[in-house]
Design an enzyme around this catalytic site. Structure first.
Site, mmCIF file in Angstrom:
data_model
loop_
_atom_site.group_PDB
_atom_site.id
_atom_site.type_symbol
_atom_site.label_atom_id
_atom_site.label_comp_id
_atom_site.label_asym_id
_atom_site.label_seq_id
_atom_site.Cartn_x
_atom_site.Cartn_y
_atom_site.Cartn_z
ATOM 1 N N GLU A 159 102.184 87.609 -28.011
ATOM 2 C CA GLU A 159 102.970 88.403 -27.404
ATOM 3 C C GLU A 159 102.612 89.741 -27.497
ATOM 4 O O GLU A 159 103.039 90.618 -26.722
ATOM 5 C CB GLU A 159 104.224 87.988 -29.025
ATOM 6 C CG GLU A 159 105.047 86.857 -28.188
ATOM 7 C CD GLU A 159 106.112 86.621 -27.261
ATOM 8 O OE1 GLU A 159 105.376 88.026 -25.863
ATOM 9 O OE2 GLU A 159 106.404 85.347 -26.890
ATOM 10 N N ARG B 177 102.794 91.604 -24.083
ATOM 11 C CA ARG B 177 103.697 92.487 -23.292
ATOM 12 C C ARG B 177 103.391 94.289 -23.863
ATOM 13 O O ARG B 177 103.241 95.325 -23.172
ATOM 14 C CB ARG B 177 105.272 92.959 -24.127
ATOM 15 C CG ARG B 177 105.432 91.169 -24.156
ATOM 16 C CD ARG B 177 107.212 91.268 -24.895
ATOM 17 N NE ARG B 177 107.463 89.440 -25.485
ATOM 18 C CZ ARG B 177 108.046 89.213 -25.378
ATOM 19 N NH1 ARG B 177 109.569 89.855 -25.172
ATOM 20 N NH2 ARG B 177 108.767 88.145 -25.177
ATOM 21 N N ASP C 140 102.016 76.830 -19.786
ATOM 22 C CA ASP C 140 102.202 77.432 -18.549
ATOM 23 C C ASP C 140 100.944 78.908 -18.692
ATOM 24 O O ASP C 140 100.097 78.243 -16.921
ATOM 25 C CB ASP C 140 103.341 77.974 -19.234
ATOM 26 C CG ASP C 140 103.479 78.214 -19.937
ATOM 27 O OD1 ASP C 140 102.924 78.456 -20.887
ATOM 28 O OD2 ASP C 140 105.136 78.659 -20.017
ATOM 29 N N GLU D 219 111.589 83.620 -14.861
ATOM 30 C CA GLU D 219 110.375 82.952 -13.596
ATOM 31 C C GLU D 219 111.515 82.103 -12.534
ATOM 32 O O GLU D 219 110.384 82.326 -11.449
ATOM 33 C CB GLU D 219 110.417 80.930 -14.822
ATOM 34 C CG GLU D 219 109.438 81.030 -16.269
ATOM 35 C CD GLU D 219 109.970 82.104 -17.032
ATOM 36 O OE1 GLU D 219 110.731 81.887 -17.688
ATOM 37 O OE2 GLU D 219 109.499 83.374 -17.993
ATOM 38 N N THR E 233 101.226 87.642 -17.580
ATOM 39 C CA THR E 233 102.509 86.425 -17.818
ATOM 40 C C THR E 233 103.874 87.502 -17.507
ATOM 41 O O THR E 233 104.626 86.849 -17.902
ATOM 42 C CB THR E 233 101.798 85.269 -18.405
ATOM 43 O OG1 THR E 233 103.138 84.533 -18.522
ATOM 44 C CG2 THR E 233 101.867 86.546 -19.894
HETATM 45 C C1 DMJ Z 1 107.971 85.944 -21.087
HETATM 46 O O1 DMJ Z 1 107.072 87.117 -22.353
HETATM 47 C C2 DMJ Z 1 106.516 85.566 -20.588
HETATM 48 O O2 DMJ Z 1 106.701 85.155 -19.425
HETATM 49 C C3 DMJ Z 1 106.392 84.508 -20.802
HETATM 50 O O3 DMJ Z 1 104.875 83.770 -20.404
HETATM 51 C C4 DMJ Z 1 106.958 83.397 -21.361
HETATM 52 N N1 DMJ Z 1 107.999 83.881 -21.733
HETATM 53 C C5 DMJ Z 1 108.956 84.958 -21.514
HETATM 54 C C6 DMJ Z 1 110.043 85.257 -20.624
HETATM 55 O O4 DMJ Z 1 110.378 83.761 -19.779
#
Ligand code: DMJ
Length: 662
Positions: free
Chosen positions: A283, A287, A416, A548, A634
């Site tokens: 995370e 982020r 994923d 998503e 992501t």
């Molecule tokens: C986000 O923090 C990112 O997309 C991560 O890869 C998965 N979960 C959340 C959004 O759903």
């Protein structure tokens, strides 16, 4: 608990010591201990020194907040012990030279097998099973897993040197290597008025979300819009301002410049990286590292580069495991790391350690420090080499043995973004990273053979795989795969290209089907017992402002220009306004099928960084962040394609920052 148990056992021992008045255990010793013989004194001293050593060792296991610990151990000291519970390391350590060697990597301390209980940490996952609502992990009180000596590599500690190298990076040269201006000719302004209006609406939503965060939760991680306060949570190890860092690029792209300046100022003056809490490596990477990197590349503001390199260095000790596969949780102060309590047998999670590549390559670019690249290339190497059941990548891997721990495979939670980062690594390398390309297309082949299914109603979906048995469900998280398969279509084998584009469209269609009847989708939906993309369990019906499905609309729009994707995006905007907008921000909802809405009181930071950004891009012209130049991490933070030769020609790239992709 460890201390309690062990200190208790010392108290049980102490009465039997020679200095005890009532001692009857050492014959010939007077009650005062005065008449001890030399050999007895020696044994006694030996025992005492052993006890002192043990007590000192125990300091390492106190929570970071305990004063005693702070007095005795400076912040940067790293415990030279390996803490295990029932994990593989603790089973193998005694007398196993290979593991001792591995445990001693970096030249620090010996492995000591000890048990320790820690408070549970909760992850939102890597598109891992996100546990913010109805979380299993939140309820678990599991023992911590192994913790490695946080060996400091010379190349990490020389911060001043890294600082110099970082400031040597030429932003101007980088800009020359972009094919097109990042924000397009006209900031992506669409020519038709309806699309423009829609885009303006999304911008207004961003401003509303931001203003409320600023008003009620400024400096905290996320806004609680119903109670009008802030949320800190336990994912970022004491770092603050997740919503600010996650929003920087969105604000900038949308031209919300006043807000962007406020955010930048906060980063400059208040983003404190000296933190001593337990953070999710994943995370923090997607982020904070992702957010700061994008902000730097878009704006050229040095502060973002300085901060991101400093933060990146704090993540490096997580890789000090026998295999170099990082554990999921890291203390940003001490550098000690753990596996998640809920992760099977001390394992690391595919989507977590597989979602570092893009950011770490850029950290090497900016800092000139090759270590970041080496760490992720090592992960790549292991994953490439290891045997894969039916060509599939299971979600749990032991950072100790480097073997799979369970055979659960999923393109949704836990797996994923590993797949996403394979194709994006290839694209980000200016299509030179052949290894990533090969791994991505082989993984896709295995996924298609084993997981892709058609429902009785004709919907294409990607099931989950548990040791060969299919679970006919798709998580909301798995809906990113429409976009991923879409952007990968063009570089697949020629005869497969159209097929991949069709598959991407079919999956996106299925995910759109799941957005019903509120036009927002559940956390997971099923295709068995008569279900067709619907949640059959109450606990799967929530929607936490996830991006998503919209992410896939955005990519499919760019790839096909089929107007239905913009229509579907607009449906989502209307639904967000209707069901998630409250007086003081946006909130997730507990049941997408309920006629009366119930809010979860959380404005997730990814709503600002991803959901609203993808919507804005969907209603913009394609030259706003053109896909030839940018890949999105992501968390939807745009990172530029690395054009090595061009960068070298223009002198933007450090010799030390050479990647190892050839
Ligand atoms: C986000 O923090 C990112 O997309 C991560 O890869 C998965 N979960 C959340 C959004 O759903």
């Amino acid at each position: 608990n460890f201390l309690k148990v062990h200190l208790c056992s010392y108290t049980r021992v102490i009465p039997s010591l020679p200095f005890s008045e009532s001692s009857v255990f050492l014959p010939g010793v007077s009650a005062s201990g005065m008449g001890l013989r030399l050999s007895q004194k020696f044994v006694f001293l030996l025992f005492l020194s052993g006890l002192v050593t043990l007590c000192f060792g125990a300091l390492f296991f106190l929570p970071d907040s305990v004063r005693l610990k702070r007095i005795f151990l400076s912040k940067n000291e790293n415990p030279a012990v390996t803490v295990g519970s029932d994990n593989e390391l603790s089973k193998k350590v005694p007398g196993d030279p290979e593991h001792l060697r591995a445990g001693l990597k970096g030249g620090e301390g010996a492995n000591v097998k000890l048990k320790v209980s820690r408070k549970p940490s909760v992850t939102h996952g890597a598109r891992t099973v996100e546990r913010s609502v109805g979380s299993r992990a939140q309820d678990e009180r599991s023992p911590a897993r192994a913790q490695e000596p946080a060996a400091r590599d010379e190349r990490v500690t020389s911060a001043a040197h890294n600082g110099e190298r970082a400031s040597a990076y030429s932003y101007e040269a980088f800009k020359k290597c972009l094919l097109k201006p990042a924000l397009g000719k006209n900031k992506g302004t669409p020519s038709d008025s309806e699309t423009l209006q829609r885009r303006e609406k999304v911008k207004e939503m961003m401003k509303f979300a931001w203003d409320n965060y600023k008003r009620y939760a400024w400096g905290q991680n996320e806004l609680r819009p119903l109670t009008r306060n802030g949320h800190i949570g336990n994912m970022f190890g004491g770092l603050r301002g997740a919503s600010i860092v996650d929003s920087l690029d969105t604000l900038y792209i949308m031209g919300l410049m006043e807000e962007y300046e406020e955010a930048k100022e906060w980063v400059q003056n208040n983003l404190n990286l000296i933190s001593n809490g337990e953070a999710s490596l994943f995370e923090v990477n997607i982020r904070y590292v992702g957010g700061l990197l994008s902000a730097y590349y878009l704006t050229g503001a040095e502060i973002f580069k300085q901060k991101v390199v400093e933060l990146g260095e704090k993540l490096l000790p997580a890789f000090n495991t026998p295999t170099g596969i990082p554990r999921g949780v890291i203390n940003l102060g001490s550098g000690t790391s753990w596996s998640w309590g809920w992760a099977s047998a001390g394992s690391s999670i595919l989507a977590e350690f597989g979602t570092l590549h893009l950011e770490f390559l850029h950290l090497s670019q900016l800092s000139g420090n090759p270590l970041f690249t080496e760490k992720v290339m090592n992960i790549r190497k292991l994953l490439n080499k290891i045997e894969k059941p039916h060509g599939l990548y299971p979600n749990f891997l032991s950072p100790v043995s480097g073997n799979w721990v369970q055979h659960h495979v999923s393109i949704g939670g836990l797996g994923d973004s590993f797949y996403e980062y394979l194709i994006k690594s290839y694209l980000m390398s200016d299509k030179t990273d052949q290894e990533a390309k090969k791994m991505y297309y082989s993984a896709m082949e295995a996924i298609e053979t084993n997981l892709v299914q058609k429902s009785p109603g004709g919907l294409t979906y990607v099931a989950e795989w548990r040791g060969g048995i299919l679970d006919h469900k798709m998580g909301h998280l798995a809906c990113f795969s429409g976009g991923m398969i879409g952007i990968g279509a063009d570089d697949g084998p020629t005869e497969q290209r159209q097929h991949y584009l069709d598959l991407a469209a079919e999956i996106t269609h299925t995910c759109h089907e799941s957005y019903s009847p509120t036009k927002l989708g559940p956390e997971a939906f099923r295709f068995d017992a008569g279900a067709e993309a619907t949640a059959t369990r109450l606990s799967d019906r929530y929607y936490i402002l996830r991006p998503e499905v919209i992410e896939s609309y955005m990519y499919m729009w760019r790839l096909t220009h089929d107007p239905k994707y913009r229509e579907w995006g607009w449906e989502a905007v209307e639904a967000l306004e209707k069901h998630c907008r409250v007086d003081a921000g946006f909130s997730g909802i507990r049941d997408v099928y309920a006629s009366t809405v119930s809010h979860d009181n959380m404005q997730q930071s990814f709503f600002l960084s991803e959901t609203l950004k993808y919507l804005y891009l969907l209603f913009s012209d394609d030259d706003l962040l053109p896909l030839e130049d940018w890949v999105f991490n992501t968390e939807a933070h745009p990172l530029p394609v690395i054009r090595k030769t061009c960068l070298q020609e223009h002198g933007a790239k450090h010799d030390h920052g050479q990647t190892d992709l050839e």
